[in-house]
Design a protein around this motif. Structure first.
Motif, PDB file in Angstrom:
ATOM      1  N   PHE A  11      10.412  -1.698 -46.463  1.00 59.42           N
ATOM      2  CA  PHE A  11      10.560  -3.160 -46.461  1.00 59.42           C
ATOM      3  C   PHE A  11       9.562  -3.778 -47.443  1.00 59.42           C
ATOM      4  O   PHE A  11       8.506  -3.215 -47.709  1.00 59.42           O
ATOM      5  CB  PHE A  11      10.285  -3.736 -45.063  1.00 59.42           C
ATOM      6  N   GLU A  12       9.908  -4.949 -47.964  1.00 56.38           N
ATOM      7  CA  GLU A  12       9.016  -5.630 -48.912  1.00 56.38           C
ATOM      8  C   GLU A  12       7.755  -6.147 -48.234  1.00 56.38           C
ATOM      9  O   GLU A  12       6.682  -6.191 -48.835  1.00 56.38           O
ATOM     10  CB  GLU A  12       9.736  -6.827 -49.556  1.00 56.38           C
ATOM     11  N   ARG A  13       7.887  -6.596 -46.998  1.00 54.96           N
ATOM     12  CA  ARG A  13       6.773  -7.221 -46.297  1.00 54.96           C
ATOM     13  C   ARG A  13       7.173  -7.407 -44.831  1.00 54.96           C
ATOM     14  O   ARG A  13       8.354  -7.332 -44.510  1.00 54.96           O
ATOM     15  CB  ARG A  13       6.444  -8.591 -46.913  1.00 54.96           C
ATOM     16  N   PRO A  14       6.195  -7.681 -43.961  1.00 57.90           N
ATOM     17  CA  PRO A  14       6.563  -8.014 -42.576  1.00 57.90           C
ATOM     18  C   PRO A  14       7.145  -9.427 -42.512  1.00 57.90           C
ATOM     19  O   PRO A  14       6.742 -10.291 -43.298  1.00 57.90           O
ATOM     20  CB  PRO A  14       5.227  -7.958 -41.818  1.00 57.90           C
ATOM     21  N   MET A  15       8.058  -9.645 -41.601  1.00 59.22           N
ATOM     22  CA  MET A  15       8.572 -10.998 -41.405  1.00 59.22           C
ATOM     23  C   MET A  15       7.443 -11.897 -40.910  1.00 59.22           C
ATOM     24  O   MET A  15       6.598 -11.485 -40.136  1.00 59.22           O
ATOM     25  CB  MET A  15       9.736 -10.992 -40.409  1.00 59.22           C
ATOM     26  N   ALA A  16       7.441 -13.139 -41.372  1.00 61.43           N
ATOM     27  CA  ALA A  16       6.287 -14.022 -41.175  1.00 61.43           C
ATOM     28  C   ALA A  16       6.218 -14.615 -39.773  1.00 61.43           C
ATOM     29  O   ALA A  16       5.138 -15.007 -39.331  1.00 61.43           O
ATOM     30  CB  ALA A  16       6.318 -15.150 -42.207  1.00 61.43           C
ATOM     31  N   ASN A  17       7.337 -14.665 -39.070  1.00 60.55           N
ATOM     32  CA  ASN A  17       7.352 -15.368 -37.788  1.00 60.55           C
ATOM     33  C   ASN A  17       7.979 -14.488 -36.717  1.00 60.55           C
ATOM     34  O   ASN A  17       9.139 -14.062 -36.844  1.00 60.55           O
ATOM     35  CB  ASN A  17       8.133 -16.688 -37.960  1.00 60.55           C
ATOM     36  N   SER A  18       7.211 -14.221 -35.674  1.00 62.74           N
ATOM     37  CA  SER A  18       7.665 -13.269 -34.658  1.00 62.74           C
ATOM     38  C   SER A  18       8.903 -13.778 -33.920  1.00 62.74           C
ATOM     39  O   SER A  18       9.772 -12.994 -33.519  1.00 62.74           O
ATOM     40  CB  SER A  18       6.539 -12.985 -33.663  1.00 62.74           C
ATOM     41  N   ILE A  19       8.999 -15.081 -33.745  1.00 65.49           N
ATOM     42  CA  ILE A  19      10.153 -15.658 -33.040  1.00 65.49           C
ATOM     43  C   ILE A  19      11.415 -15.487 -33.889  1.00 65.49           C
ATOM     44  O   ILE A  19      12.463 -15.047 -33.412  1.00 65.49           O
ATOM     45  CB  ILE A  19       9.873 -17.149 -32.691  1.00 65.49           C
ATOM     46  N   ASP A  20      11.288 -15.815 -35.156  1.00 66.16           N
ATOM     47  CA  ASP A  20      12.409 -15.607 -36.083  1.00 66.16           C
ATOM     48  C   ASP A  20      12.815 -14.141 -36.119  1.00 66.16           C
ATOM     49  O   ASP A  20      14.011 -13.802 -36.092  1.00 66.16           O
ATOM     50  CB  ASP A  20      11.981 -16.092 -37.478  1.00 66.16           C
ATOM     51  N   ALA A  21      11.785 -13.264 -36.161  1.00 67.77           N
ATOM     52  CA  ALA A  21      12.045 -11.826 -36.345  1.00 67.77           C
ATOM     53  C   ALA A  21      12.962 -11.256 -35.272  1.00 67.77           C
ATOM     54  O   ALA A  21      13.809 -10.416 -35.562  1.00 67.77           O
ATOM     55  CB  ALA A  21      10.722 -11.055 -36.387  1.00 67.77           C
ATOM     56  N   VAL A  22      12.797 -11.706 -34.029  1.00 68.03           N
ATOM     57  CA  VAL A  22      13.615 -11.139 -32.956  1.00 68.03           C
ATOM     58  C   VAL A  22      14.862 -11.972 -32.648  1.00 68.03           C
ATOM     59  O   VAL A  22      15.726 -11.546 -31.888  1.00 68.03           O
ATOM     60  CB  VAL A  22      12.799 -10.938 -31.649  1.00 68.03           C
ATOM     61  N   SER A  23      14.962 -13.158 -33.245  1.00 65.99           N
ATOM     62  CA  SER A  23      16.044 -14.087 -32.885  1.00 65.99           C
ATOM     63  C   SER A  23      17.239 -14.053 -33.803  1.00 65.99           C
ATOM     64  O   SER A  23      18.365 -14.289 -33.363  1.00 65.99           O
ATOM     65  CB  SER A  23      15.531 -15.533 -32.898  1.00 65.99           C
ATOM     66  N   ASP A  24      16.982 -13.873 -35.087  1.00 64.36           N
ATOM     67  CA  ASP A  24      18.096 -14.126 -36.000  1.00 64.36           C
ATOM     68  C   ASP A  24      18.857 -12.858 -36.344  1.00 64.36           C
ATOM     69  O   ASP A  24      18.311 -11.755 -36.327  1.00 64.36           O
ATOM     70  CB  ASP A  24      17.602 -14.816 -37.288  1.00 64.36           C
ATOM     71  N   ARG A  25      20.122 -13.050 -36.609  1.00 63.25           N
ATOM     72  CA  ARG A  25      20.985 -11.967 -37.087  1.00 63.25           C
ATOM     73  C   ARG A  25      21.697 -12.432 -38.355  1.00 63.25           C
ATOM     74  O   ARG A  25      22.801 -11.987 -38.654  1.00 63.25           O
ATOM     75  CB  ARG A  25      22.022 -11.583 -36.022  1.00 63.25           C
ATOM     76  N   ASP A  26      21.034 -13.327 -39.088  1.00 61.15           N
ATOM     77  CA  ASP A  26      21.689 -13.843 -40.300  1.00 61.15           C
ATOM     78  C   ASP A  26      21.961 -12.730 -41.311  1.00 61.15           C
ATOM     79  O   ASP A  26      22.936 -12.786 -42.050  1.00 61.15           O
ATOM     80  CB  ASP A  26      20.917 -15.013 -40.924  1.00 61.15           C
ATOM     81  N   PHE A  27      21.119 -11.684 -41.292  1.00 55.56           N
ATOM     82  CA  PHE A  27      21.351 -10.575 -42.229  1.00 55.56           C
ATOM     83  C   PHE A  27      22.679  -9.874 -41.938  1.00 55.56           C
ATOM     84  O   PHE A  27      23.403  -9.492 -42.856  1.00 55.56           O
ATOM     85  CB  PHE A  27      20.173  -9.578 -42.188  1.00 55.56           C
ATOM     86  N   ALA A  28      22.983  -9.748 -40.647  1.00 54.19           N
ATOM     87  CA  ALA A  28      24.263  -9.120 -40.271  1.00 54.19           C
ATOM     88  C   ALA A  28      25.430 -10.044 -40.620  1.00 54.19           C
ATOM     89  O   ALA A  28      26.490  -9.596 -41.064  1.00 54.19           O
ATOM     90  CB  ALA A  28      24.265  -8.782 -38.787  1.00 54.19           C
TER      91      ALA A  28
END
Ligand code: ARG
Length: 459
Positions: A219-236
């Motif tokens: 991965f390029e970097r860790p995701m910046a926001n823990s809430i976003d990290a577990v909530s979104d599926r926009d990549f899918a």
């Protein structure tokens, strides 16, 4: 019996129907490679940061390697009672190495774990789709080059419009697929951040190194926001959206193949390898592969709809609804991979029926625009007037049952006295296509140049 993972709070086990609605193992077992890779990266980080001992880290790593081998070899026993891939792997790890297995889940939750696994999986899927699309482009380019001089009717409203070259028509799909590849590449670039270490939703109090696990997993970097990290599926969703657009492109091409094989066209022959016969009508050769590519687009578009609808009302952060995210993505990937390969196969095998295409250009007054352009260029008529004169000439030709090129000069001059013999020079289809040599036009020389440029661009 109460659950081994969270049994502390529970007195009784789940109802049988609960176990069935809750289990995702039959679907998410496909994440095992990613799940084990992410767990190994996590364990190595826990050791490096002093959160677990090197001894426990080693045991965990060796255990996970064993499990990977077991699953690869088809020797792993998946259990629906253990719900999903994450708990199946962890439970097996405990069998293999004992209590140290329990340390792997430090500073982690299944919420960041599944988001990590799924991103890794979609990233791999994108790379495979891209390779397939490169193959398909190569097949289209080879055929386009071979058919650079082949004239056929171009259509609007499925009405014969102007002559084009078959090569030029095929190159239209090379462009579309090029943009599809771009969309997948954009999706890949955006998804390539690591959710790992976001833990359940709030982050963790352990002194973890999220950059280390991000790097280890590419991965390029860790995701910046823990809430976003577990909530979104926009990549899918982006994967499914790019896939749906691709599926529409493949479906339109498939539809054209079906048409081109049909009575009244016979522009192409599909090979025996990509057609089927009829059990009752001995003469039949049906373009089933093309029809299935056309039909399967529905599954991919359906998958996008499924996940959009699953996500649209969910409050942050994780909700179990999100467990429904994988099946549409896996199915879309399988469907696209198959459709891409079948399309490339059909293209590689197809034979253009140049005579039939040429013959079709003789009907429908396809060079009417060339005639109008001659009136503008040679006689200086405004295009609107030229259009009107040409329309009248087409009506005369239609009355006489001849093509424009066979309408006698005196009949032409009866409509516009200044017309000369020279006009016939623009009324052949070959002349028509070769004259369209402005950039992006259908001229054979353009097709050859575009094939070359595309090969360089997509190599
Ligand atoms: N199987 C679950 C999924 O695919 C894993 C995450 C479970 N997290 C939870 N909080 N229950 O979404």
């Amino acid at each position: 019996a109460a659950n081994a993972m969270w049994g502390g709070r529970f007195a009784a086990g789940p109802a049988a129907i609960m176990e069935r609605i809750n289990a995702s193992i039959d679907v998410d077992r496909r994440l095992y490679t990613q799940d084990i890779a992410a767990s190994r990266a996590h364990a190595a980080m826990l050791v490096a940061t002093g959160i677990i001992t090197a001894e426990d880290g080693d045991a965990i790593d060796r255990g996970l390697e064993t499990i990977l081998g077991e699953i690869d070899a088809g020797q792993f026993k998946f259990s629906a009672a253990l719900e999903d891939i994450h708990m199946n792997v962890e439970a097996r790890l405990r069998e293999l190495i004992g209590p140290a297995a329990g340390r792997l889940h430090t500073a982690r939750s299944r919420n960041d774990q599944v988001a990590t696994d799924f991103r890794l999986w979609v990233r791999d899927a994108i790379d495979q789709v891209d390779a397939g699309l490169a193959e398909l482009q190569a097949a289209l380019l080879d055929t386009a080059e071979a058919e650079a001089d082949t004239v056929m009717p171009g259509y609007t409203h499925l009405q014969a419009a102007q002559p084009v070259t078959f090569g030029h028509h095929l190159l239209a799909y090379v462009e579309m697929i090029g943009r599809d590849r771009g969309r997948f590449a954009d999706c890949r670039a955006r998804l390539n951040e690591s959710p790992l270490g976001a833990a359940a939703l709030a982050g963790t109090s352990f002194p973890i190194d999220r950059s280390m696990t991000a790097r280890a997993l590419g991965f390029e970097r860790p995701m910046a926001n823990s809430i976003d990290a577990v909530s979104d599926r926009d990549f899918a969703l982006e994967f499914l959206a790019a896939g749906s657009i691709l599926a529409v492109h493949l479906s339109r091409f498939a539809e054209e193949l079906v048409l081109w094989c049909a009575e009244g066209f016979h522009f192409v022959h599909l090979s025996d390898a990509f057609t089927t016969g009829s059990s009752i009508m001995p003469q039949k050769k049906n373009p089933d592969a093309a029809e299935l590519v056309r039909g399967k687009a529905g599954r991919v578009i359906g998958g996008l709809n499924t996940l959009l609808i699953v996500m649209k009302g969910l409050p942050l952060t994780y909700g179990k609804d999100m467990q429904e995210d994988k099946e549409p993505v896996f199915d879309a990937f399988d469907t696209l991979a198959l459709s891409i390969a079948a399309t490339a196969g059909m293209v590689r095998d197809l034979e253009a029926n140049r005579e039939a295409m040429r013959a079709a250009t003789a009907k429908g007054f396809l060079t009417a625009t060339d005639l109008a352009d001659w009136l503008v260029r040679v006689l200086g008529l405004p295009f609107r007037d030229a259009h009107h004169v040409t329309g009248t000439l087409v009506a005369r030709a239609e009355d006489q049952g001849v093509d424009l090129a066979d309408l006698p000069l005196d009949a032409m001059q009866a409509v516009e006295p200044r017309i000369t013999q020279d006009i016939y020079s623009v009324l052949t289809v070959e002349r028509s296509v070769s004259s369209r040599s402005a950039f992006g036009g259908t001229a054979p020389e353009n097709v050859r140049a575009a094939v070359k440029a595309a090969r360089e661009r997509w190599a």
